[in-house]
Each structure stands twice: as structure tokens, then as C-alpha cells.
Design a protein around this motif. Structure first.
Motif, PDB file in Angstrom:
ATOM      1  N   LEU A  62       2.366 -21.378  20.464  1.00 34.62           N
ATOM      2  CA  LEU A  62       2.240 -22.294  19.333  1.00 34.62           C
ATOM      3  C   LEU A  62       2.875 -23.662  19.582  1.00 34.62           C
ATOM      4  N   GLU A  63       4.059 -23.659  20.177  1.00 30.12           N
ATOM      5  CA  GLU A  63       4.803 -24.915  20.358  1.00 30.12           C
ATOM      6  C   GLU A  63       5.331 -25.000  21.789  1.00 30.12           C
ATOM      7  N   PRO A  64       4.440 -25.186  22.762  1.00 34.20           N
ATOM      8  CA  PRO A  64       4.881 -25.200  24.164  1.00 34.20           C
ATOM      9  C   PRO A  64       5.845 -26.343  24.474  1.00 34.20           C
ATOM     10  N   GLU A  65       5.721 -27.450  23.762  1.00 35.41           N
ATOM     11  CA  GLU A  65       6.644 -28.576  23.889  1.00 35.41           C
ATOM     12  C   GLU A  65       7.234 -28.835  22.517  1.00 35.41           C
ATOM     13  N   LYS A  66       8.488 -29.173  22.487  1.00 34.90           N
ATOM     14  CA  LYS A  66       9.178 -29.397  21.217  1.00 34.90           C
ATOM     15  C   LYS A  66       8.415 -30.402  20.357  1.00 34.90           C
ATOM     16  N   GLY A  67       8.043 -29.967  19.163  1.00 35.53           N
ATOM     17  CA  GLY A  67       7.346 -30.831  18.214  1.00 35.53           C
ATOM     18  C   GLY A  67       5.850 -30.942  18.425  1.00 35.53           C
ATOM     19  N   PHE A  68       5.313 -30.337  19.492  1.00 33.90           N
ATOM     20  CA  PHE A  68       3.862 -30.355  19.750  1.00 33.90           C
ATOM     21  C   PHE A  68       3.309 -28.962  19.505  1.00 33.90           C
ATOM     22  N   TYR A  69       2.501 -28.843  18.463  1.00 35.20           N
ATOM     23  CA  TYR A  69       1.911 -27.566  18.097  1.00 35.20           C
ATOM     24  C   TYR A  69       0.484 -27.521  18.642  1.00 35.20           C
ATOM     25  N   ASP A  70       0.234 -26.587  19.540  1.00 36.54           N
ATOM     26  CA  ASP A  70      -1.042 -26.528  20.246  1.00 36.54           C
ATOM     27  C   ASP A  70      -2.042 -25.636  19.493  1.00 36.54           C
ATOM     28  N   PHE A  71      -2.434 -26.095  18.304  1.00 33.91           N
ATOM     29  CA  PHE A  71      -3.347 -25.309  17.479  1.00 33.91           C
ATOM     30  C   PHE A  71      -4.720 -25.162  18.128  1.00 33.91           C
ATOM     31  N   GLU A  72      -5.170 -26.176  18.855  1.00 35.05           N
ATOM     32  CA  GLU A  72      -6.487 -26.094  19.498  1.00 35.05           C
ATOM     33  C   GLU A  72      -6.528 -24.936  20.492  1.00 35.05           C
ATOM     34  N   GLN A  73      -5.458 -24.796  21.289  1.00 38.16           N
ATOM     35  CA  GLN A  73      -5.403 -23.705  22.266  1.00 38.16           C
ATOM     36  C   GLN A  73      -5.368 -22.353  21.549  1.00 38.16           C
ATOM     37  N   ILE A  74      -4.617 -22.249  20.480  1.00 41.31           N
ATOM     38  CA  ILE A  74      -4.527 -21.005  19.690  1.00 41.31           C
ATOM     39  C   ILE A  74      -5.906 -20.658  19.127  1.00 41.31           C
ATOM     40  N   GLU A  75      -6.576 -21.654  18.554  1.00 37.66           N
ATOM     41  CA  GLU A  75      -7.877 -21.412  17.929  1.00 37.66           C
ATOM     42  C   GLU A  75      -8.926 -21.007  18.957  1.00 37.66           C
ATOM     43  N   GLU A  76      -8.799 -21.523  20.170  1.00 33.04           N
ATOM     44  CA  GLU A  76      -9.714 -21.120  21.237  1.00 33.04           C
ATOM     45  C   GLU A  76      -9.382 -19.710  21.728  1.00 33.04           C
ATOM     46  N   LYS A  77      -8.108 -19.446  21.972  1.00 30.88           N
ATOM     47  CA  LYS A  77      -7.682 -18.137  22.475  1.00 30.88           C
ATOM     48  C   LYS A  77      -8.105 -17.017  21.526  1.00 30.88           C
ATOM     49  N   PHE A  78      -7.966 -17.248  20.238  1.00 32.28           N
ATOM     50  CA  PHE A  78      -8.278 -16.212  19.256  1.00 32.28           C
ATOM     51  C   PHE A  78      -9.661 -16.380  18.621  1.00 32.28           C
ATOM     52  N   LYS A  79     -10.496 -17.199  19.240  1.00 33.02           N
ATOM     53  CA  LYS A  79     -11.916 -17.319  18.923  1.00 33.02           C
ATOM     54  C   LYS A  79     -12.207 -17.587  17.439  1.00 33.02           C
ATOM     55  N   PHE A  80     -11.501 -18.559  16.878  1.00 31.40           N
ATOM     56  CA  PHE A  80     -11.682 -18.885  15.467  1.00 31.40           C
ATOM     57  C   PHE A  80     -13.146 -19.157  15.134  1.00 31.40           C
ATOM     58  N   ASP A  81     -13.815 -20.006  15.897  1.00 29.10           N
ATOM     59  CA  ASP A  81     -15.209 -20.359  15.595  1.00 29.10           C
ATOM     60  C   ASP A  81     -16.114 -19.130  15.641  1.00 29.10           C
ATOM     61  N   TYR A  82     -15.928 -18.296  16.632  1.00 30.33           N
ATOM     62  CA  TYR A  82     -16.733 -17.084  16.776  1.00 30.33           C
ATOM     63  C   TYR A  82     -16.597 -16.195  15.543  1.00 30.33           C
ATOM     64  N   TRP A  83     -15.348 -15.938  15.127  1.00 23.63           N
ATOM     65  CA  TRP A  83     -15.125 -15.036  13.997  1.00 23.63           C
ATOM     66  C   TRP A  83     -15.574 -15.656  12.685  1.00 23.63           C
ATOM     67  N   LYS A  84     -15.438 -16.960  12.545  1.00 30.93           N
ATOM     68  CA  LYS A  84     -15.938 -17.618  11.326  1.00 30.93           C
ATOM     69  C   LYS A  84     -17.447 -17.454  11.219  1.00 30.93           C
ATOM     70  N   LYS A  85     -18.161 -17.603  12.336  1.00 29.20           N
ATOM     71  CA  LYS A  85     -19.619 -17.429  12.326  1.00 29.20           C
ATOM     72  C   LYS A  85     -20.006 -15.996  11.994  1.00 29.20           C
ATOM     73  N   LYS A  86     -19.146 -15.042  12.342  1.00 30.91           N
ATOM     74  CA  LYS A  86     -19.395 -13.623  12.055  1.00 30.91           C
ATOM     75  C   LYS A  86     -18.917 -13.246  10.644  1.00 30.91           C
ATOM     76  N   ASN A  87     -18.418 -14.217   9.900  1.00 28.00           N
ATOM     77  CA  ASN A  87     -17.918 -14.014   8.537  1.00 28.00           C
ATOM     78  C   ASN A  87     -16.748 -13.020   8.487  1.00 28.00           C
ATOM     79  N   LYS A  88     -15.884 -13.109   9.472  1.00 25.21           N
ATOM     80  CA  LYS A  88     -14.672 -12.288   9.512  1.00 25.21           C
ATOM     81  C   LYS A  88     -13.496 -13.149   9.102  1.00 25.21           C
TER      82      LYS A  88
END
Length: 196
Positions: A62-88
Motif C-alpha cells: 500500500l505505501e512502499p514509500e513514505k506518503g506515497f500510496y500505490d493504489f494503482e498497483q493494488i487495484e491491478e494486483k487484485f483485479k478491481f476492473d475484472y471483478w467490477k465487470k463481473k459484478n462482484k
């Protein structure tokens, strides 16, 4: 008296209205929203019907560097777009200690250094890692900022079903065992509530 009679009549009209719903018999698995099977979000597709997936978010990711939250990497790793399209929907848990390979830790290097490496390295047959000292004041302060950043990002996102109670202990499950080589006592309730 007249007012009491009016209120009574209104209540009677509400109570007397009945609605009967007849449910159809089905032989399929019933998928209850926000309940039941929740497989890992980084996997899939799954053959078992489900409406939820879950993600264990490590602080290191989540925060690999102090104060930098890597939400894009998290959303890719956990396939947010894929699951949203599947209505999960997604269940989230933030973890600071997820037992795995020896020598790994789930808090970022910058935090490990800022808390002066306070905690215990452990090795066990079911997993190894680093358990931070949960009563370290810097850890508590930075954890609060991390949770605020998560809330700012996802508070109004209907894809996130809920955030599980977690953060402290192995797997974020509120336990560490001294026989695991962890010699810093588990935090008392006031601190545990702060980090949940």
C-alpha cells in the motif's frame, strides 16, 4: 384525545397492510449478497458461485514509500476492473504480518527503520516473518494515516463491500503466540482498538 385516535388509526392502517411473498423453489446454490464464499481477488475465475472476493492488503504494497500510496498497483494486483465487470464486490483487510517465507516482512522498509526495527522476527512451520511492536507510537500514528488514505480513496466506492477488522497479529487475525518466537506482548485493548 382526538390526536390519540388519529395516531391509533394511522398505526392500525400500517399494521393491517400485509404483503405475502411466495418464494420459488430452486435447486441451485443461493448467492446471498455480502455473505458466503469469498475467494481471493488475485485469482479467478472460480467455478463456485460467489458475490464477493477478498484482498489482504499489506502495508508494504500500500505505501512502499513514505506518503506515497500505490493504489494503482493494488487495484491491478487484485483485479478491481475484472471483478467490477463481473459484478462482484470486494472485502479488504489491511495486514502488517502475513506469515510466509523466512526473512520477509509486510511493513515497508521506511516504516521498519522509523520504528527502529522494533518487533520480532519469527520462523515457524506454518510461516515466518516479522511481527512489529504494535504499541510503537510511530507505528500507530502512521497506521492512522494509512487508514485515512484508504478511506479517502475508497469510502464512496460501492465496489468495496467492507473493510474487515484486522491490521494486527498474524494474518490480521488479532493473535500472535510467544512460542512463535514473538516476545513483544500483544497490545492491550485500547491499542488494539486503535489499530483495528
Amino acid at each position: 384525545m382526538r390526536m390519540v385516535l388519529v395516531i391509533f388509526m394511522l398505526l392500525l392502517s400500517v399494521v393491517s397492510k400485509k404483503e405475502t411473498i411466495k418464494m420459488e423453489k430452486v435447486d441451485d446454490v443461493v448467492i446471498n449478497p455480502f455473505m458466503g464464499c469469498a475467494p481471493p481477488a488475485e485469482g479467478g475465475p472460480y467455478s463456485q458461485p460467489h458475490s464477493l472476493v477478498y484482498a489482504n492488503l499489506t502495508w508494504e504494497d500500500l505505501e512502499p514509500e513514505k506518503g506515497f500510496y500505490d493504489f494503482e498497483q493494488i487495484e491491478e494486483k487484485f483485479k478491481f476492473d475484472y471483478w467490477k465487470k463481473k459484478n462482484k464486490r470486494l472485502i479488504v483487510r489491511v495486514v502488517l504480518d502475513y506469515p510466509g517465507e523466512a526473512g520477509h516482512k509486510d511493513i515497508p522498509d521506511w516504516l521498519y527503520n522509523e520504528i527502529n526495527q522494533e518487533g520480532s522476527w519469527y520462523e515457524h512451520e506454518w510461516g515466518s516473518g516479522f511481527s512489529p511492536n504494535y504499541i510503537n507510537s510511530k507505528l500507530i500514528d502512521y497506521h492512522e494515516k494509512l487508514i485515512e488514505a484508504l478511506a479517502d480513496r475508497y469510502n464512496k466506492d460501492p465496489f468495496i463491500s467492507f473493510i474487515e477488522l484486522g491490521s494486527i497479529g498474524h494474518w490480521g487475525e488479532w493473535h500472535t503466540l510467544q512460542q512463535d518466537g514473538i516476545f513483544i506482548p500483544f497490545p492491550l485493548l485500547p491499542v488494539a482498538e486503535t489499530l483495528s
